[in-house]
Structures are given as structure tokens and as C-alpha cells.
Write a protein that holds these residues in place. Structure first.
Motif: not given
Length: 200
Positions: A110-126
Motif C-alpha cells: 500500500h503506497q501512502p500517496f494512494l491512501t492520501w489520494l483516496a482521502l483527499s476529497w476531505q482536504a482543502r483545495p490548496r
């Protein structure tokens, strides 16, 4: 991380660090500190997680199992830093057996960046744009480093038909593919939208 062996007793199962050490000592006898230096020089930790404490734990374990032995030029009463170890015939067989297990070809990481991408819809746009930019910079730096390592390895081995060359070429190809993928993400970020819900 894949584990070799398949022995029922956990105390005799060979971990990835065990197998890396067995392989190193099959090349030539080494002290514990020399094995650690070789891991560093060859950047083995880029593809196998083997910490310094794991080296010495593996040396003691493999000696106990009879898979490595202290050579004649190393004192059995000395510590693993000073003793010289070598893979035994039994160790070579166990290493070969471990390399036959299907897990090496079928395990997923499991690559951390892909995990982040899956959750990134909750991140601020910037934050989304910043993280993609960070990833791109990291990949570009990694590509330059791997290309330098590849050049060094080619000089050392003298031909391109070597495991280290193939591994480095794969690593570089993966980096270049991900950079192209990031280009696509950046082009499509403005079109990003939530999943369409099916009507019931």
C-alpha cells in the motif's frame, strides 16, 4: 512484506531480513558491521526494510538454526560485529526454498500517496495542489538519484544483464509513469467531482 519459508513454527520462519542476510553471506563471508555497510552502499534498504538491529538479530537466529556459521577466521566467542559469518549449504537450500513461495509475486504494497489520494476529497483545495506538487518534486529527485545509481551500477557490473540493473530500470520506469499520471491529475483537477449516486 513477503515472508519466505512456510515453516509451521514461528521461531524458524525466515523473514525478509533473514533472507537478505543469507543472500549477502552467500556471496562471501562478512562481519556484522560489513553486512550493514553493504546494505548502505548498495542501497538495499530502498527495496528491503532491514534495520541495523535486524541484521544482528538475524545473524544470531540464522546461526542458531544452522543456516549460517562462524568461519575459521572469526572467533565464536566474539560478538556479531567481530565474528565472520558465512551461509551454510542448509542456508542456501532454505533461501532457494523461500524464493519459490508465490507471495513474492502476488503480495500488494500500500503506497501512502494512494491512501492520501483516496482521502483527499476531505482536504482543502490548496492542500490538494500542494501535495501533488510535493509528490512531483519528490519523484523528480528520486528519478535523478536512481539514474545516478544506475550509471554507477553499470560501471561496476560491466553489462546491463544484471538483477540490480533490471531493478533500477523498473524503479525509474515506475517513477516516469507516475509523473505522467500526475500530469493528468493536474489537468483534470478542475473537473473533480463526487461520485454520481445511483438512483433507487
Amino acid at each position: 512484506m513477503p515472508r519466505g519459508g512456510g515453516e509451521p513454527a514461528s521461531g524458524t520462519r525466515l523473514t525478509t531480513p533473514d533472507l537478505v542476510i543469507l543472500s549477502l553471506l552467500a556471496e562471501r563471508p562478512m562481519h556484522g558491521y560489513e553486512a550493514n555497510a553493504t546494505l548502505e552502499n548498495r542501497k538495499i534498504r530502498d527495496w528491503a526494510a532491514v534495520s541495523r538491529p535486524q541484521i544482528y538479530y538475524s545473524l544470531e537466529k540464522l546461526t542458531r538454526l544452522g543456516l549460517i556459521r562462524v568461519t575459521d577466521d572469526g572467533s565464536s566467542s566474539a560478538g556479531p560485529e567481530r565474528r565472520v559469518f558465512q551461509t551454510t549449504e542448509a542456508g542456501s537450500r532454505r533461501l532457494a526454498d523461500a524464493l519459490e513461495t508465490p507471495r513474492w509475486a502476488t503480495s500488494k504494497v500500500h503506497q501512502p500517496f494512494l491512501t492520501w489520494l483516496a482521502l483527499s476529497w476531505q482536504a482543502r483545495p490548496r492542500t490538494f495542489a500542494q501535495q501533488v506538487k510535493r509528490r512531483r518534486k519528490f519523484l523528480e529527485e528520486q528519478r535523478a538519484e536512481e539514474q545516478g545509481t544506475l550509471a554507477d551500477v553499470l560501471k561496476e557490473v560491466g553489462h546491463p544483464y544484471h538483477e540490480a540493473v533490471w531493478m533500477l530500470k523498473l524503479t525509474i520506469a515506475k517513477i516516469e509513469l507516475e509523473l505522467k499520471w500526475l500530469d493528468q491529475i493536474e489537468r483534470e483537477t478542475s473537473k473533480r467531482a463526487p461520485a454520481k449516486k445511483a438512483k433507487h
